[in-house]
Design a protein around this motif. Structure first.
Motif, PDB file in Angstrom:
ATOM      1  N   HIS A 239       0.890  -1.109  -0.068  1.00 18.16           N
ATOM      2  CA  HIS A 239       0.057   0.096   0.144  1.00 18.16           C
ATOM      3  C   HIS A 239       0.759   1.306   0.028  1.00 18.16           C
ATOM      4  O   HIS A 239       0.984   1.812   1.162  1.00 18.16           O
ATOM      5  CB  HIS A 239      -0.985  -0.080   1.081  1.00 18.16           C
ATOM      6  CG  HIS A 239      -1.954  -1.233   1.179  1.00 18.16           C
ATOM      7  ND1 HIS A 239      -3.127  -1.140   0.650  1.00 18.16           N
ATOM      8  CD2 HIS A 239      -1.789  -2.243   1.917  1.00 18.16           C
ATOM      9  CE1 HIS A 239      -3.674  -2.314   0.691  1.00 18.16           C
ATOM     10  NE2 HIS A 239      -3.075  -3.294   1.723  1.00 18.16           N
TER      11      HIS A 239
ATOM     12  N   SER B 162      -5.376  -1.295  -4.024  1.00 15.17           N
ATOM     13  CA  SER B 162      -6.582  -0.400  -3.753  1.00 15.17           C
ATOM     14  C   SER B 162      -7.537  -0.727  -2.479  1.00 15.17           C
ATOM     15  O   SER B 162      -7.691  -1.935  -2.378  1.00 15.17           O
ATOM     16  CB  SER B 162      -7.515  -0.280  -4.685  1.00 15.17           C
ATOM     17  OG  SER B 162      -8.600   0.377  -4.433  1.00 15.17           O
ATOM     18  N   THR B 163      -7.618   0.277  -1.591  1.00 13.29           N
ATOM     19  CA  THR B 163      -8.590  -0.071  -0.558  1.00 13.29           C
ATOM     20  C   THR B 163      -9.757   0.802  -0.616  1.00 13.29           C
ATOM     21  O   THR B 163     -11.121   0.675   0.086  1.00 13.29           O
ATOM     22  CB  THR B 163      -8.046   0.414   0.839  1.00 13.29           C
ATOM     23  OG1 THR B 163      -7.682   1.918   0.773  1.00 13.29           O
ATOM     24  CG2 THR B 163      -6.844  -0.343   0.996  1.00 13.29           C
ATOM     25  N   HIS B 164      -9.813   1.852  -1.501  1.00 16.16           N
ATOM     26  CA  HIS B 164     -11.011   2.627  -1.954  1.00 16.16           C
ATOM     27  C   HIS B 164     -11.190   2.936  -3.245  1.00 16.16           C
ATOM     28  O   HIS B 164     -10.166   3.365  -4.003  1.00 16.16           O
ATOM     29  CB  HIS B 164     -10.961   4.079  -1.065  1.00 16.16           C
ATOM     30  CG  HIS B 164     -11.200   4.087   0.226  1.00 16.16           C
ATOM     31  ND1 HIS B 164     -10.002   3.707   1.189  1.00 16.16           N
ATOM     32  CD2 HIS B 164     -11.960   4.312   1.236  1.00 16.16           C
ATOM     33  CE1 HIS B 164     -10.319   3.746   2.376  1.00 16.16           C
ATOM     34  NE2 HIS B 164     -11.556   4.063   2.499  1.00 16.16           N
TER      35      HIS B 164
ATOM     36  N   THR C 231     -12.667  -2.117  -3.524  1.00 13.69           N
ATOM     37  CA  THR C 231     -12.905  -1.769  -1.967  1.00 13.69           C
ATOM     38  C   THR C 231     -12.622  -2.599  -1.113  1.00 13.69           C
ATOM     39  O   THR C 231     -13.159  -3.763  -0.926  1.00 13.69           O
ATOM     40  CB  THR C 231     -14.569  -1.421  -2.039  1.00 13.69           C
ATOM     41  OG1 THR C 231     -14.759  -0.238  -3.106  1.00 13.69           O
ATOM     42  CG2 THR C 231     -14.882  -0.770  -0.803  1.00 13.69           C
ATOM     43  N   HIS C 232     -11.777  -2.393  -0.148  1.00 15.43           N
ATOM     44  CA  HIS C 232     -11.451  -3.377   0.995  1.00 15.43           C
ATOM     45  C   HIS C 232     -12.498  -3.513   1.769  1.00 15.43           C
ATOM     46  O   HIS C 232     -13.348  -2.440   2.090  1.00 15.43           O
ATOM     47  CB  HIS C 232     -10.219  -2.628   2.025  1.00 15.43           C
ATOM     48  CG  HIS C 232      -9.728  -3.400   2.987  1.00 15.43           C
ATOM     49  ND1 HIS C 232     -10.454  -3.903   4.240  1.00 15.43           N
ATOM     50  CD2 HIS C 232      -8.657  -4.202   2.814  1.00 15.43           C
ATOM     51  CE1 HIS C 232      -9.631  -4.611   4.703  1.00 15.43           C
ATOM     52  NE2 HIS C 232      -8.515  -4.791   4.258  1.00 15.43           N
TER      53      HIS C 232
ATOM     54  N   ASN D  18     -14.079  -1.067   4.193  1.00 12.68           N
ATOM     55  CA  ASN D  18     -14.483   0.243   3.701  1.00 12.68           C
ATOM     56  C   ASN D  18     -15.669  -0.076   2.855  1.00 12.68           C
ATOM     57  O   ASN D  18     -16.291   0.869   2.265  1.00 12.68           O
ATOM     58  CB  ASN D  18     -13.437   0.984   2.934  1.00 12.68           C
ATOM     59  CG  ASN D  18     -12.196   1.139   3.566  1.00 12.68           C
ATOM     60  OD1 ASN D  18     -12.289   1.480   4.650  1.00 12.68           O
ATOM     61  ND2 ASN D  18     -11.100   0.954   3.058  1.00 12.68           N
TER      62      ASN D  18
ATOM     63  N   GLU E 184      -8.519  -4.656  -3.374  1.00 12.22           N
ATOM     64  CA  GLU E 184      -8.737  -5.985  -2.792  1.00 12.22           C
ATOM     65  C   GLU E 184     -10.130  -5.986  -2.191  1.00 12.22           C
ATOM     66  O   GLU E 184     -10.554  -4.812  -1.628  1.00 12.22           O
ATOM     67  CB  GLU E 184      -7.658  -6.312  -1.553  1.00 12.22           C
ATOM     68  CG  GLU E 184      -7.741  -5.306  -0.419  1.00 12.22           C
ATOM     69  CD  GLU E 184      -6.595  -5.436   0.886  1.00 12.22           C
ATOM     70  OE1 GLU E 184      -6.976  -6.591   1.515  1.00 12.22           O
ATOM     71  OE2 GLU E 184      -5.900  -4.821   0.719  1.00 12.22           O
TER      72      GLU E 184
ATOM     73  N   HIS F  15      -9.131 -10.741   0.425  1.00 16.39           N
ATOM     74  CA  HIS F  15      -8.949 -10.434   1.574  1.00 16.39           C
ATOM     75  C   HIS F  15      -9.973 -11.293   2.501  1.00 16.39           C
ATOM     76  O   HIS F  15     -11.209 -11.156   2.345  1.00 16.39           O
ATOM     77  CB  HIS F  15      -9.237  -8.867   2.029  1.00 16.39           C
ATOM     78  CG  HIS F  15      -8.876  -8.627   3.438  1.00 16.39           C
ATOM     79  ND1 HIS F  15      -7.932  -8.213   4.191  1.00 16.39           N
ATOM     80  CD2 HIS F  15      -9.681  -9.008   4.592  1.00 16.39           C
ATOM     81  CE1 HIS F  15      -8.010  -7.921   5.364  1.00 16.39           C
ATOM     82  NE2 HIS F  15      -9.036  -8.517   5.722  1.00 16.39           N
TER      83      HIS F  15
ATOM     84  N   ASP G  70       2.239  -6.847   2.018  1.00 15.16           N
ATOM     85  CA  ASP G  70       1.093  -6.019   2.612  1.00 15.16           C
ATOM     86  C   ASP G  70       1.586  -4.787   3.481  1.00 15.16           C
ATOM     87  O   ASP G  70       0.905  -4.344   4.405  1.00 15.16           O
ATOM     88  CB  ASP G  70       0.320  -6.865   3.811  1.00 15.16           C
ATOM     89  CG  ASP G  70      -1.255  -6.405   3.803  1.00 15.16           C
ATOM     90  OD1 ASP G  70      -1.666  -5.691   3.101  1.00 15.16           O
ATOM     91  OD2 ASP G  70      -1.981  -6.969   4.853  1.00 15.16           O
TER      92      ASP G  70
END
Length: 266
Positions: free
Chosen positions: A8, A37-39, A62-63, A66, A92, A128, A204
């Motif tokens: 990240h 990506s998380t968002h 989108t994680h 979130n 993810e 995830h 990670d």
């Protein structure tokens, strides 16, 4: 060459030191990085990172933490964004029942949307999974019956059944610094039986720094320590595990292989 298949770089612990982070990775033999990506809303950040650095690719998704913030992003939108030449994966996305930062029903809905997008665009899904093995097995099995898709179980820390089902469904399994922890005997046992052509390594970062850096900020250079332990676990040399995991990376993330080939020919 090693590949950090999941980090990240946009997180403050890394982004504020990015030049030195990338220099250290290169010195450690880490030739490619995927910033995950998380968002979906941060697409421009991921795009800019990848466009500024030839060694960096990115994903979009989108994680599960979130999911409640982005519950209604349609698969079509993920597919549109994934068309960027340096976007090589969806996610993810998945299920996290350890923290439950988003309602579980929302996590499941968003996860299925990401599977739909991965199936439609043909890019692999970065999954995830934490403390959600039963639901993860059910959803993956159900969705694979609806239509095949490619995927990786990232930062694997789940049980043997999920690993087995994942492999049977054609998924890859990626190991992080958790593999090096003293109390991770079960994870090492699972890693030992995952087929070699399904193995990946990752950091990670900035989380889960491997031994001997446990407790410190993780960074892509440290994937070499995880790769070394993985080599010991499966009875391979460091050179063999680097070659194997890099070959596996390019097989799964085939868009990265195409991009690198195009750059070499340019």
């Amino acid at each position: 060459m090693l590949v950090d298949s999941h980090c990240h770089l946009d997180f403050p612990d890394l982004q504020t030191r990015l030049p030195s982070i990338l220099e250290a990775a290169q010195a450690a033999g880490v030739g490619r990085l995927v910033t995950i990506s998380t968002h979906v809303a941060r697409f421009e950040t991921y795009r800019a990172l990848a466009e500024a650095h030839d060694v960096v690719f990115f994903s979009i998704g989108t994680h599960p933490h979130n999911a409640a913030e982005e519950p209604d992003v349609p698969a079509k939108r993920l597919v549109e964004l994934s068309a960027h030449p340096r976007c090589i994966a969806i996610g993810e996305a998945g299920l996290d029942y350890h923290y439950d930062k988003s309602p579980r029903e929302v996590q499941r809905k968003v996860f299925r949307t990401h599977i739909e997008a991965a199936r439609e665009c043909g890019l692999p899904l970065v999954i995830h999974a934490r403390n959600a093995d039963e639901d993860m097995v059910e959803i993956l099995s159900d969705e694979m019956r609806r239509g095949r898709f490619r995927a990786v179980l990232h930062c694997f820390s789940s049980g043997e059944k999920l690993a087995q089902v994942g492999v049977e469904l054609g998924l890859y399994v990626s190991f992080s610094g958790i593999l090096t922890f003293r109390n991770s005997d079960e994870i090492r046992r699972i890693a030992a039986v995952v087929p070699r052509d399904r193995l990946l390594v990752e950091t990670d970062a900035p989380y889960l720094a491997p031994v001997p850096y446990r407790g410190k900020t993780n960074e892509p250079a440290y994937v070499a320590h995880t790769a070394h332990v993985l080599a010991e676990v499966i009875g391979a040399s460091d050179a063999e595990i680097a070659r194997t995991t890099t070959d596996n990376f390019y097989r799964l993330f085939s868009k990265a292989a195409q991009a690198d080939t195009a750059r070499e020919l340019a």
